[in-house]
Design a protein around this motif. Structure first.
Motif, PDB file in Angstrom:
ATOM      1  N   GLN A   9       0.856  -1.175   0.000  1.00 38.99           N
ATOM      2  CA  GLN A   9       0.000   0.000   0.000  1.00 38.99           C
ATOM      3  C   GLN A   9       0.902   1.238   0.000  1.00 38.99           C
ATOM      4  N   GLN A  10       0.297   2.385  -0.096  1.00 39.32           N
ATOM      5  CA  GLN A  10       1.048   3.620  -0.008  1.00 39.32           C
ATOM      6  C   GLN A  10       1.466   3.852   1.439  1.00 39.32           C
ATOM      7  N   PRO A  11       2.527   4.622   1.664  1.00 42.10           N
ATOM      8  CA  PRO A  11       2.892   4.966   3.042  1.00 42.10           C
ATOM      9  C   PRO A  11       1.714   5.601   3.755  1.00 42.10           C
ATOM     10  N   ILE A  12       1.723   5.501   5.074  1.00 44.02           N
ATOM     11  CA  ILE A  12       0.556   5.898   5.847  1.00 44.02           C
ATOM     12  C   ILE A  12       0.217   7.370   5.650  1.00 44.02           C
ATOM     13  N   GLU A  13       1.264   8.228   5.454  1.00 41.72           N
ATOM     14  CA  GLU A  13       0.955   9.641   5.312  1.00 41.72           C
ATOM     15  C   GLU A  13       0.242   9.949   3.994  1.00 41.72           C
ATOM     16  N   GLU A  14       0.308   9.029   3.029  1.00 40.44           N
ATOM     17  CA  GLU A  14      -0.362   9.222   1.754  1.00 40.44           C
ATOM     18  C   GLU A  14      -1.555   8.291   1.601  1.00 40.44           C
ATOM     19  N   ALA A  15      -1.914   7.609   2.673  1.00 38.31           N
ATOM     20  CA  ALA A  15      -2.980   6.609   2.586  1.00 38.31           C
ATOM     21  C   ALA A  15      -4.318   7.265   2.272  1.00 38.31           C
ATOM     22  N   PRO A  16      -5.199   6.521   1.606  1.00 35.47           N
ATOM     23  CA  PRO A  16      -6.539   7.046   1.313  1.00 35.47           C
ATOM     24  C   PRO A  16      -7.305   7.315   2.604  1.00 35.47           C
ATOM     25  N   ARG A  17      -8.338   8.130   2.510  1.00 34.19           N
ATOM     26  CA  ARG A  17      -9.157   8.465   3.665  1.00 34.19           C
ATOM     27  C   ARG A  17      -9.864   7.233   4.203  1.00 34.19           C
ATOM     28  N   LEU A  18     -10.083   7.223   5.511  1.00 35.74           N
ATOM     29  CA  LEU A  18     -10.672   6.068   6.166  1.00 35.74           C
ATOM     30  C   LEU A  18     -12.143   5.883   5.822  1.00 35.74           C
ATOM     31  N   ASP A  19     -12.772   6.897   5.240  1.00 33.94           N
ATOM     32  CA  ASP A  19     -14.182   6.756   4.875  1.00 33.94           C
ATOM     33  C   ASP A  19     -14.354   6.264   3.438  1.00 33.94           C
ATOM     34  N   THR A  20     -13.249   5.799   2.815  1.00 26.88           N
ATOM     35  CA  THR A  20     -13.318   5.224   1.472  1.00 26.88           C
ATOM     36  C   THR A  20     -12.997   3.735   1.545  1.00 26.88           C
ATOM     37  N   PRO A  21     -13.520   2.939   0.595  1.00 25.63           N
ATOM     38  CA  PRO A  21     -13.192   1.499   0.602  1.00 25.63           C
ATOM     39  C   PRO A  21     -11.690   1.240   0.570  1.00 25.63           C
ATOM     40  N   GLU A  22     -10.963   2.002  -0.222  1.00 28.30           N
ATOM     41  CA  GLU A  22      -9.516   1.787  -0.316  1.00 28.30           C
ATOM     42  C   GLU A  22      -8.815   2.105   0.990  1.00 28.30           C
TER      43      GLU A  22
END
Length: 719
Positions: free
Chosen positions: A4-17
């Motif tokens: 996955q992407q590093p945590i600072e670039e991670a998708p928002r928690l309200d999205t499936p990804e």
């Protein structure tokens, strides 16, 4: 490579990804962990080669099933979304990039292992490495042993392109003869029954082992196959085809349907074309055209194709380059009853922990039932049983001895369909009542039920397993075999069989939970109970061990538990669509994966039940089901509560704790989505070595005391 992407670039928690990991990408991460064992310097060299072979075999199956399925969805224009919200084409794009990188890494590891094995006088050689006397021997071998079994096939308007079977490998040649104006293209398919590697004899008294792949012989001695022709170019290729079988709801005869479907599978569309990177350009263009390769994946490699065949070389008789031999223990408590399984089970429940304890006790349970005059009935589920199955033999013997024997044979066990049809025929000939279960659901539960006439009436003995009735797998896979004469479990097991054989949905089950009609809801209630305890300020906790977790409902429940302050520890060998340790989502969830000498396959759940884990009052369950939608919603599975004190202690204080404490074979899933090896240093703990060295608690005989088994605590092993 990060999953996955590093945590600072991670998708928002309200999205499936942001909430979930794609199933296919998580599987590729698992296979990278398997491949990493081929680089593990702590392992013997031939075992490292075996892990490389396993990784390649895993990737083949992934391609034939998962990639093929996504290709089919994309081709039909289906927009079925993965748990992370990606459509089939988006998933394929991500998968292809990672598969290519994985294949390159496999080739690099093979190069390293070749050099290390050569130091030990095992040569996975190229034909140019050989001396003249070895080449002469190979030429004679080719003439006598290879030429008679291969068939050159011309490809021209009067000779259409030949069919290449799934996992088939061949060499394509471009030839010219005399003043002929046009080139001739010939294909030589490598027979599936031919050995992939030829072992070249060494000098008398030499321990050197030299292996040459059969395709190298075909290319080197092609002049013997095409006398008078000039070889302009050649190329090696291998194909993988779509191998999934979709059961039609309207199928009236499952056996006939599967016989036809197996034939269709062999001719499924090509999803992968592997080529050596020196493949003749004209030949490559022909292969691309004939296999309609625009819709498939192409892998070109400078190395060897079909690395799964390296398993042949691991059979080399070099015990110094393999794991030390290990002989499974036979449970002492059964031996204390003079080998009488029924007497031992009647005394109290028993768990056999495979492969550390022998699968023979399972076979003996059925063998004794087959010849015991007091046994009147045997019912058995069969998902995978192997080629030479002692379980099948015992059921046949029981029927021939006049017992009422019912076998539920699952025809939909992937890649075992043909074998299971064969076993069903053998069982029916012996008088066994064979049932094929549901059309739309697989019967994946592992259950034996034996009814015995005793002095005080009929008594039911049950075996519940987390693994298949497969004697070879039972030497490699870690699994539980739970034996009990608990009347309530016997009554529930009888209802389970009635459900599968007669579609009679069970009501008022006393102890068992069965999917797809209640097991998932039971898990939800157990998790909710932990959430309620945490909110009330009581001790709470969840421990679980499984092969995979992809079910959105279960994952969301565990996220809910984490948010309520319930500490969750998961030991998940393979696919994990849950994100661990993410602030605001899964702060209290830890995930680890254990990869090692044995394949982790046992499944269990532990719930604190208002007490600090581990606790004698914790609720412990074993199950045949992973936390996957296919298991919980589309398969017949069982979950069994464990209440016997000794068995409870064994599963919780011995097995589960050892898995949690393991550092030497464990990978931790970090918040950035990457798996990292746990530290291996002084004071590290290896759960496989612990189980090999120590008897199980419930299998101990009376002569053994509790002090014979080192007890474990969360802080480490207690002497």
């Amino acid at each position: 490579m990060n999953d996955q992407q590093p945590i600072e670039e991670a998708p928002r928690l309200d999205t499936p990804e942001g909430r979930y990991v794609n199933r296919e990408l998580s599987w590729l991460s698992f296979n990278r962990r398997v491949l990493a064992e081929a680089e593990n310097a702590a392992f013997p060299l031939l075992e490292r080669l075996r892990f490389l072979s396993i990784s390649a075999s895993n990737l083949d199956e992934f391609t034939m099933i998962r990639i093929a399925g996504l290709e089919g969805q994309a081709t039909r224009g289906l927009e079925t979304l993965g748990i992370d919200g990606r459509d089939p084409r988006q998933q394929l794009e991500a998968i292809r990039a990672e598969v290519l990188e994985l294949v390159q890494r496999q080739q690099g590891i093979l190069d390293d292992l070749r050099q290390l094995l050569a130091v030990e006088d095992i040569w996975i050689a190229t034909i140019d490495d050989l001396e003249q006397d070895q080449l002469s021997w190979l030429e004679e071998y080719f003439e006598n042993d290879i030429l008679p079994i291969i068939t050159p096939q011309a490809i021209d308007p009067s000779h259409p392109f030949p069919f290449v079977a799934n996992m088939g490998m061949g060499v394509i040649f471009r030839l010219k003869r005399g003043k002929r104006q046009t080139d001739l293209v010939e294909m030589v398919l490598i027979p599936s029954g031919a050995p992939r590697f030829v072992r070249v004899p060494g000098e008398s008294g030499s321990s050197r082992a030299i292996y040459i792949s059969i395709e190298q012989l075909i290319v080197r001695f092609a002049g013997l196959l095409f006398p008078g022709f000039k070889i302009l170019g050649d190329g090696l290729f291998r194909v993988l085809r779509d191998s999934d079988i979709e059961v039609e709801d309207e199928a009236e005869d499952l056996v006939r349907f599967f016989r036809t479907a197996i034939q269709r599978r062999r001719r499924g569309h090509v999803v992968l074309l592997e080529l050596d990177d020196e493949c003749d350009e004209i030949s490559e263009a022909l292969l691309r055209e004939q296999f309609d390769i625009d819709a498939a994946m192409i892998v070109k490699t400078p190395g060897m194709l079909g690395l799964s065949d390296l398993a042949q070389i691991t059979a080399e008789p070099r015990p110094d380059l393999k794991f030390e031999p290990f002989s499974p223990r036979y449970p002492e408590r059964v031996l204390a009853h003079d080998g009488d399984c029924f007497s031992a089970i009647r005394e109290k429940d028993l768990v056999v922990h495979h492969p550390y304890e022998s699968f023979e006790v399972v076979v003996d349970f059925l063998r004794q039932a087959a010849v015991d005059p007091a046994v009147v009935s045997i019912k058995q589920t069969l998902y995978r049983a192997g080629d030479q199955s002692p379980v099948i033999a015992a059921l046949i013997a029981a029927a021939e001895n006049g017992k009422a024997v019912t076998a539920v044979v699952e025809l939909k066990a992937r890649f075992d369909e043909e074998r299971n049809i064969h076993w069903a025929n053998e069982l029916e000939r012996a008088g066994v009542q064979v049932i094929y279960g549901f059309t739309e659901w697989k019967t994946h539960a592992k259950v034996s039920l034996v009814v015995r006439r005793e002095e005080d009436g009929y008594r039911t003995y049950c075996h519940f397993g987390t693994g298949n009735y497969h004697p070879v797998n039972a030497r490699i896979y870690t699994d539980f075999s739970f034996f009990t004469a608990d009347p309530a479990l016997g009554r529930d097991a009888a209802k389970l069989f009635n459900f599968v054989t007669g579609y009679i949905e069970p009501t008022e089950l006393e102890k068992l939970s069965i999917s797809p009609i209640g097991l998932q809801d039971k898990l939800y209630r157990l998790i909710d109970h932990e959430i309620a305890n945490a909110k009330a300020g009581k001790p709470a906790g969840i421990w679980a061990k499984m092969n995979a977790i992809t079910n959105k409902g279960v994952i969301d429940k565990l996220y809910e538990a984490s948010a309520a302050g319930v500490p969750v520890t998961l030991v998940v060998r393979g696919i994990c669509s849950l994100r661990a340790g993410i602030p605001g989502l899964s702060d209290n969830i830890e995930v680890k994966s254990i990869i090692g000498r044995f394949l982790e396959h046992s499944r269990m759940w532990v719930f604190a039940n208002g007490y600090n884990l581990p606790s004698k009052r914790a609720s412990v369950y074993i199950t045949s089901a992973d936390a996957m939608s296919r298991n919980l919603e589309h398969r017949v599975e069982v979950m069994v509560p464990v209440t016997n004190k000794t068995v409870h202690d064994q599963l919780l204080d011995q097995v589960m704790l050892a898995n949690i404490l393991d550092t030497e074979r464990s990978w931790r899933l970090d918040p950035d989505g990457e798996y990292r090896r746990m530290r291996v240093d002084v004071g590290g703990f290896n759960c496989h070595e612990y189980f090999m060295a120590n008897p199980s608690l419930s299998g101990r005989g009376k002569a053994s005391s509790a002090s014979d088994v080192p007890r474990l605590t969360l802080k480490g092993k207690r002497k």
